[in-house]
Design a protein around this motif. Structure first.
Motif, PDB file in Angstrom:
ATOM      1  N   PRO A  65       0.792  -1.338  -0.038  1.00  0.00           N
ATOM      2  CA  PRO A  65      -0.048   0.168  -0.116  1.00  0.00           C
ATOM      3  C   PRO A  65       0.851   1.286   0.000  1.00  0.00           C
ATOM      4  O   PRO A  65       1.949   1.381   0.421  1.00  0.00           O
ATOM      5  N   GLY A  66       0.423   2.443  -0.731  1.00  0.00           N
ATOM      6  CA  GLY A  66       0.997   3.572  -0.935  1.00  0.00           C
ATOM      7  C   GLY A  66       2.208   3.697  -1.983  1.00  0.00           C
ATOM      8  O   GLY A  66       2.607   4.782  -2.291  1.00  0.00           O
ATOM      9  N   VAL A  67       2.387   2.609  -2.616  1.00  0.00           N
ATOM     10  CA  VAL A  67       3.302   2.445  -3.818  1.00  0.00           C
ATOM     11  C   VAL A  67       2.368   2.393  -4.879  1.00  0.00           C
ATOM     12  O   VAL A  67       1.723   1.665  -5.316  1.00  0.00           O
ATOM     13  N   HIS A  68       2.685   3.497  -5.893  1.00  0.00           N
ATOM     14  CA  HIS A  68       1.908   3.660  -7.143  1.00  0.00           C
ATOM     15  C   HIS A  68       2.682   3.494  -8.293  1.00  0.00           C
ATOM     16  O   HIS A  68       3.794   3.978  -8.273  1.00  0.00           O
ATOM     17  N   ILE A  69       2.060   3.138  -9.347  1.00  0.00           N
ATOM     18  CA  ILE A  69       2.811   3.096 -10.800  1.00  0.00           C
ATOM     19  C   ILE A  69       2.114   3.935 -11.670  1.00  0.00           C
ATOM     20  O   ILE A  69       0.735   4.210 -11.733  1.00  0.00           O
ATOM     21  N   THR A  70       2.670   5.046 -12.072  1.00  0.00           N
ATOM     22  CA  THR A  70       1.887   6.045 -13.214  1.00  0.00           C
ATOM     23  C   THR A  70       2.757   5.966 -14.552  1.00  0.00           C
ATOM     24  O   THR A  70       4.089   6.125 -14.620  1.00  0.00           O
ATOM     25  N   ILE A  71       2.044   5.508 -15.637  1.00  0.00           N
ATOM     26  CA  ILE A  71       2.673   5.518 -16.788  1.00  0.00           C
ATOM     27  C   ILE A  71       2.678   6.803 -17.529  1.00  0.00           C
ATOM     28  O   ILE A  71       1.647   7.546 -17.564  1.00  0.00           O
ATOM     29  N   THR A  72       3.816   7.524 -17.904  1.00  0.00           N
ATOM     30  CA  THR A  72       3.976   8.601 -18.465  1.00  0.00           C
ATOM     31  C   THR A  72       4.673   8.600 -19.737  1.00  0.00           C
ATOM     32  O   THR A  72       5.377   7.329 -20.063  1.00  0.00           O
ATOM     33  N   ALA A  73       4.470   9.436 -20.652  1.00  0.00           N
ATOM     34  CA  ALA A  73       5.149   9.379 -22.050  1.00  0.00           C
ATOM     35  C   ALA A  73       4.835   8.030 -22.843  1.00  0.00           C
ATOM     36  O   ALA A  73       5.946   7.491 -23.320  1.00  0.00           O
ATOM     37  N   ASP A  74       3.595   7.501 -22.944  1.00  0.00           N
ATOM     38  CA  ASP A  74       3.259   6.518 -23.827  1.00  0.00           C
ATOM     39  C   ASP A  74       3.143   6.742 -25.080  1.00  0.00           C
ATOM     40  O   ASP A  74       2.280   7.347 -25.512  1.00  0.00           O
ATOM     41  N   GLN A  75       4.038   6.365 -25.901  1.00  0.00           N
ATOM     42  CA  GLN A  75       3.876   6.659 -27.150  1.00  0.00           C
ATOM     43  C   GLN A  75       3.004   5.978 -27.920  1.00  0.00           C
ATOM     44  O   GLN A  75       2.565   6.299 -28.964  1.00  0.00           O
ATOM     45  N   SER A  76       2.351   4.836 -27.496  1.00  0.00           N
ATOM     46  CA  SER A  76       1.080   4.293 -28.250  1.00  0.00           C
ATOM     47  C   SER A  76      -0.083   5.145 -28.083  1.00  0.00           C
ATOM     48  O   SER A  76      -0.881   5.053 -28.853  1.00  0.00           O
ATOM     49  N   ASP A  77       0.052   6.266 -27.156  1.00  0.00           N
ATOM     50  CA  ASP A  77      -1.115   7.022 -27.135  1.00  0.00           C
ATOM     51  C   ASP A  77      -1.068   7.968 -28.432  1.00  0.00           C
ATOM     52  O   ASP A  77      -2.258   8.128 -28.960  1.00  0.00           O
ATOM     53  N   ASN A  78       0.146   8.388 -28.691  1.00  0.00           N
ATOM     54  CA  ASN A  78       0.030   9.227 -30.060  1.00  0.00           C
ATOM     55  C   ASN A  78      -0.331   8.421 -31.214  1.00  0.00           C
ATOM     56  O   ASN A  78      -1.050   8.485 -31.901  1.00  0.00           O
ATOM     57  N   THR A  79       0.012   6.970 -31.241  1.00  0.00           N
ATOM     58  CA  THR A  79      -0.340   6.162 -32.251  1.00  0.00           C
ATOM     59  C   THR A  79      -1.758   5.875 -32.355  1.00  0.00           C
ATOM     60  O   THR A  79      -2.505   5.682 -33.455  1.00  0.00           O
ATOM     61  N   ARG A  80      -2.518   5.742 -31.299  1.00  0.00           N
ATOM     62  CA  ARG A  80      -3.804   5.408 -30.927  1.00  0.00           C
ATOM     63  C   ARG A  80      -4.523   6.545 -31.887  1.00  0.00           C
ATOM     64  O   ARG A  80      -5.579   6.530 -32.404  1.00  0.00           O
ATOM     65  N   VAL A  81      -4.181   7.895 -31.172  1.00  0.00           N
ATOM     66  CA  VAL A  81      -4.725   8.968 -31.760  1.00  0.00           C
ATOM     67  C   VAL A  81      -4.580   9.126 -33.232  1.00  0.00           C
ATOM     68  O   VAL A  81      -5.624   9.431 -34.048  1.00  0.00           O
ATOM     69  N   THR A  82      -3.310   8.888 -33.664  1.00  0.00           N
ATOM     70  CA  THR A  82      -3.120   8.786 -35.205  1.00  0.00           C
ATOM     71  C   THR A  82      -3.811   7.992 -35.781  1.00  0.00           C
ATOM     72  O   THR A  82      -4.674   8.352 -36.805  1.00  0.00           O
ATOM     73  N   LEU A  83      -4.037   6.872 -35.426  1.00  0.00           N
ATOM     74  CA  LEU A  83      -4.797   5.615 -36.160  1.00  0.00           C
ATOM     75  C   LEU A  83      -6.501   6.141 -36.154  1.00  0.00           C
ATOM     76  O   LEU A  83      -7.146   6.031 -37.193  1.00  0.00           O
ATOM     77  N   HIS A  84      -6.823   6.723 -34.818  1.00  0.00           N
ATOM     78  CA  HIS A  84      -8.309   7.071 -34.865  1.00  0.00           C
ATOM     79  C   HIS A  84      -8.579   8.298 -35.812  1.00  0.00           C
ATOM     80  O   HIS A  84      -9.508   8.076 -36.242  1.00  0.00           O
ATOM     81  N   ASP A  85      -7.496   9.294 -35.626  1.00  0.00           N
ATOM     82  CA  ASP A  85      -7.723  10.326 -36.876  1.00  0.00           C
ATOM     83  C   ASP A  85      -7.873  10.067 -38.181  1.00  0.00           C
ATOM     84  O   ASP A  85      -8.668  10.393 -38.956  1.00  0.00           O
ATOM     85  N   LEU A  86      -6.847   8.947 -38.460  1.00  0.00           N
ATOM     86  CA  LEU A  86      -6.842   8.297 -39.797  1.00  0.00           C
ATOM     87  C   LEU A  86      -8.221   7.685 -40.283  1.00  0.00           C
ATOM     88  O   LEU A  86      -8.678   8.033 -41.345  1.00  0.00           O
ATOM     89  N   ILE A  87      -8.572   6.845 -39.472  1.00  0.00           N
ATOM     90  CA  ILE A  87      -9.867   6.165 -39.570  1.00  0.00           C
ATOM     91  C   ILE A  87     -11.035   7.276 -39.964  1.00  0.00           C
ATOM     92  O   ILE A  87     -11.852   7.062 -40.755  1.00  0.00           O
ATOM     93  N   ASN A  88     -11.216   8.156 -38.924  1.00  0.00           N
ATOM     94  CA  ASN A  88     -12.065   9.228 -38.880  1.00  0.00           C
ATOM     95  C   ASN A  88     -11.948   9.989 -40.205  1.00  0.00           C
ATOM     96  O   ASN A  88     -13.131  10.379 -40.799  1.00  0.00           O
TER      97      ASN A  88
END
Length: 876
Positions: A65-88
């Motif tokens: 308890p009290g130990v947390h994991i934070t994911i930062t600078a996930d490059q897949s976020d940009n890939t998901r946004v790019t793929l999402h924008d492309l499809i749309n």
């Protein structure tokens, strides 16, 4: 008996961790950062999903308890946004293209043409694995670029079939055969000329070429697939599904077919709602609503447009072409276009639209890099980085909704060079600001923070701080990169220092801060060994070095093992003693004195060595076997890199350089010059290929020259468009856009010239053939141009709609802009501006030049025929 001495009596035994070499903080709290790098060729999104699962599992079941994991600078976020924008964007472009074609051809034929996009893409996807291609940003947006181009072949085939079919006057199967045969060569040569500019681009050298390689190859494969669809599938679709248009709208609209359709769609929607798939149910209702709108209203509008509106436009265009072909008007039209060409060049030089190498949009990340003198302890660097972090936080503000995180790194992961080693560099620090995705910023720009942070971190004594955003496109050098090279080291150092002082004194606008990669202030302590004394005692230099290394850095002497792991046992001098140079110089050196019969003796290090405080070079770089010192800087956010570099070049012309010393601008400017040179060569190769294709088709040189003139004059639209709106021109993306534009405008010219030749071969008088061909080919020319333009508009303006949330939550999340439009916008606008003006050229200038060329050839041949007759008369 000898006495016992315990280890604890002479040393401190500590069960601890390895000495801390680096520091990291997230939003001001100490953290341990773990960088995960994807293997080449693996799926980034799948890897990210698996990591998220592991993190969730650890957070729930393993971590205390009290130990947390934070994911930062996930490059897949940009890939998901790019793929999402492309499809749309593809969906939006597909809808726009289908709607405009529907008015000219009817719904069924428009759908035939629209289907060529997914079918061509499917065929291309079957080929990609054999080429080793993955679904990356370049391949995704190459498909998007191809959206408006791959339909061109289908448009020509279906439109020609629709024209020959003439609403049932010719049997459909016969019409399909006649139409396909009639446009076989124009479609083939049209596709080949569109492909021609991309062939040399596939051989683009260097890092830029490796990055851009996917674009031409993807387009080549997709366009070849569209040719197969146009030749094989579109005629089959037309023969099976093209029917007579029913222009009688006086019948009851509540026909049996409409009622059956209503029942089917209603049943599907009801099933979706009952099973809880509300998005599918809403989508089904929407499709039926569109069908009902067409059934009751749009069909009348389309009929009116096809039977009244468009024929009127065609007749008016026919009269305009006839007017242009009368008397001396063809010469006036040509001279007007030539004058407009030179005017566009002059207007561009006056307006001076900004020119960049690669376009860049709002930052997703802002980095503040801290560089201390080499040899600075990591704790000191961390204290300075903490100050920078505090100032950055004050600029962006706490609890800023568009800021995802603020991360600080010291020693590890802090280098400005993305290819730097992962070893600890205690003198380096970095503060990273990560922003939320563009869609979540609600129109707020992040670029304003770039200059604010630069101002905030200025004036830190003893530290160099540079601020930059993440790189877009392939890795390149700094915007300002000055290389000073020389054989003589003293001349090199002196000249580089003078150059830096000279430019600093001039305060060139737009320069952030000039920094030299040559560091002569690396502190060091030199241990000078008296070799004569050392040899007399039998002590080697290796023994001295090993003793110092053990004292300062420690040496692993054994391992402690338990049931779980192995632990290094390290021997090292006490921290206070190893940081005291006098204590180190009194370090006893144990050796065996062979002169005294092998007796073991000890002497302090100071007995055979002295110390000296000095500075040395951190490193000397060489390029092409010459010593080089590089002076570089970022460019401020509101400044144009090319303008800044031009200003620096002007200043350096007045700078005196010693013999043997050279100064040149490299980095991004060097890459830009190489890219510009390659694009120039590629353009000439492309024009040569297009010319050969046209000569082969027309068996003539004059007609290819007429068509090729469109390429030159279509640049008018590009220059005027960018200059009027003062939009940013990208050397790379606008250059590729011009290459793609060349093929499309040539394809439309082929359609008109080829049909004019066909009519003349059938005995139609020259001017009448030109006018009739212009009227007949007006529809496919406009349709291909509009399809390409409409397919590019969503990408050019960054128009995005989330179709999934539109039907599931009735929230379309409409927004304009984003990272993709910043990168691909210059290419899209280049093609849009060029296509708009190029269509005008095809419809008006090509008929004019065809007539002028035909008359000129007739006069020449007539004169050649008269000359032998005159010679015979003169002989008699």
């Amino acid at each position: 008996m000898g006495g016992k001495i315990y280890l604890k009596d002479i040393a401190e035994v500590v069960d601890s961790n390895k000495e801390q070499e680096s520091f990291a903080r997230l939003d001001g709290k100490n953290v341990i950062t773990l960088n995960v790098i994807k293997r080449s060729g693996e799926n980034l999104i799948i890897a990210s999903d698996e990591i998220n699962k592991i993190v969730a599992q650890y957070q729930a079941d393993i971590l205390p308890p009290g130990v947390h994991i934070t994911i930062t600078a996930d490059q897949s976020d940009n890939t998901r946004v790019t793929l999402h924008d492309l499809i749309n964007t593809i969906i939006i472009g597909f809808i726009l293209v289908t709607v405009i074609l529907m008015f000219f051809m009817g719904v069924t034929n428009a759908i035939f043409v629209g289907l060529s996009v997914p079918i061509s893409s499917f065929i291309a996807f079957l080929v990609f694995p054999s080429l080793g291609f993955t679904l990356n940003m370049m391949t995704l947006f190459s498909f998007l670029l191809a959206l408006g181009i791959v339909v061109d072949d289908a448009i020509v085939v279906i439109e020609n079939t629709h024209r020959v079919f003439d609403n049932g006057k010719v049997p459909i199967r016969k019409a399909a055969k006649i139409a396909a045969g009639e446009v076989f060569m124009p479609v083939l040569s049209g596709t080949l000329v569109v492909l021609a500019p991309f062939v040399p681009l596939a051989f683009w050298p260097g890092v830029i070429g490796k990055f851009m390689f996917f674009l031409p190859v993807t387009l080549i494969v997709t366009l070849l697939a569209s040719l197969i669809v146009a030749y094989i599938m579109n005629p089959v679709f037309a023969a099976d599904f093209m029917t007579v248009h029913d222009h009688d709208h006086d019948k009851s609209k509540f026909s049996k077919g409409f009622k059956v359709t209503a029942i089917v769609f209603g049943s599907l929607a009801l099933m979706a709602y009952v099973t809880g798939i509300f998005g599918l149910g809403n989508f089904t209702v929407f499709i039926f609503a569109v069908y009902a709108l067409y059934h009751f209203y749009l069909s009348r509008v389309i009929t009116t447009f096809q039977t009244v509106g468009w024929p009127r436009v065609q007749e008016r265009y026919k009269k305009m072409v006839s007017w242009c072909l009368e008397g001396k008007r063809p010469i006036l039209v040509l001279l007007s276009v030539v004058a407009l060409f030179f005017f566009s060049i002059w207007f561009t030089s006056v307006r001076k639209p900004p020119v960049v190498f690669f376009p860049s949009g709002d930052p997703n990340f802002i980095f503040a890099f801290v560089r201390m003198p080499i040899g600075t302890d990591q704790r000191v660097t961390d204290s300075v980085t903490h100050v920078v972090e505090k100032r950055v936080t004050e600029v962006v503000g706490k609890d800023n909704k568009i800021v995802k995180s603020i991360i600080s790194n010291v020693a590890v992961g802090a280098s400005e060079d993305p290819f730097a080693a992962t070893n600890a560099q205690p003198h380096l620090g970095k503060v990273s600001v990560a922003f939320v995705t563009f869609a979540e910023r609600k129109g707020q720009s992040t670029k304003e923070y770039l200059n604010k942070i630069r101002e905030a971190v200025k004036g830190l004594k003893g530290a160099e701080v540079s601020v930059n955003q993440e790189a877009h496109g392939p890795p390149t050098g700094k915007p300002v990169n000055i290389e000073v090279a020389a054989e003589k080291f003293d001349d090199l150092v002196a000249t580089a220092s003078r150059v830096k002082r000279y430019l600093d004194s001039l305060q060139v606008p737009g320069v952030e801060e000039l920094k030299s990669d040559f560091q002569s202030d690396k502190p060091e302590i030199v241990v000078n060994i008296d070799r004569e004394k050392a040899n007399r005692e039998g002590i080697s230099t290796a023994q001295i070095g090993m003793a110092l290394n053990t004292a300062i850095n420690g040496r692993e002497i054994s391992k402690f093992r338990d049931a779980n792991d192995d632990y290094d046992i390290t021997l090292q001098v006490n921290e206070l003693q190893r940081n005291d140079i006098n204590t180190l110089m009194n370090l006893p050196l144990t050796y065996r004195d062979m002169a005294s019969g092998g007796q073991v003796r000890q002497v302090p290090m100071s007995a055979i060595a002295t110390i000296e405080y000095a500075n040395s070079f951190a490193g000397i770089n060489r390029i092409d076997q010459k010593r080089v010192i590089t002076i570089s800087s970022n460019v401020l956010g509101d400044a144009n890199p090319n303008a800044v570099v031009t200003s620096i070049k002007d200043k350096l012309r007045d700078f005196s350089v010693p013999d043997g010393v050279t100064i040149k601008m490299t980095g991004e400017q060097e890459d830009q010059a190489e890219t510009g040179a390659f694009l120039g060569v590629a353009a000439m190769v492309a024009v040569g290929l297009i010319f050969m294709i046209l000569v082969t088709q027309f068996n003539s040189t004059s007609k290819p020259l007429i068509i090729l003139s469109e390429i030159v004059f279509s640049v008018i639209g590009v220059l005027l468009g960018f200059s009027i709106f003062k939009m940013e021109i990208s050397i790379v993306m606008s250059g590729v856009g011009l290459m793609a534009l060349a093929g499309i405008v040539v394809r439309n010219g082929i359609l008109l010239v080829e049909f004019t030749d066909l009519l003349i071969s059938q005995g139609v008088e020259l001017k009448e053939a030109i006018i009739e061909a212009a009227k007949t080919r007006m529809t496919p020319v406009l349709l291909t141009a509009m399809a390409a333009t409409l397919g590019l508009i969503p990408l050019a303006v960054g128009f995005n709609i989330d179709f999934i949330t539109l039907f599931t939550e009735f929230r379309p999340h409409i927004f304009f802009g984003g990272d993709n439009v910043a990168f691909w916008g210059p290419l899209s606008w280049t093609m849009i501006f060029g296509l708009i003006f190029g269509t005008f050229l095809t419809l008006f200038l090509v008929p004019v030049m065809y007539l002028m060329t035909a008359r000129l050839k007739a006069r020449i041949f007539k004169k050649k025929k008269q000359e032998p007759v005159l010679d015979r008369i003169a002989a008699h």
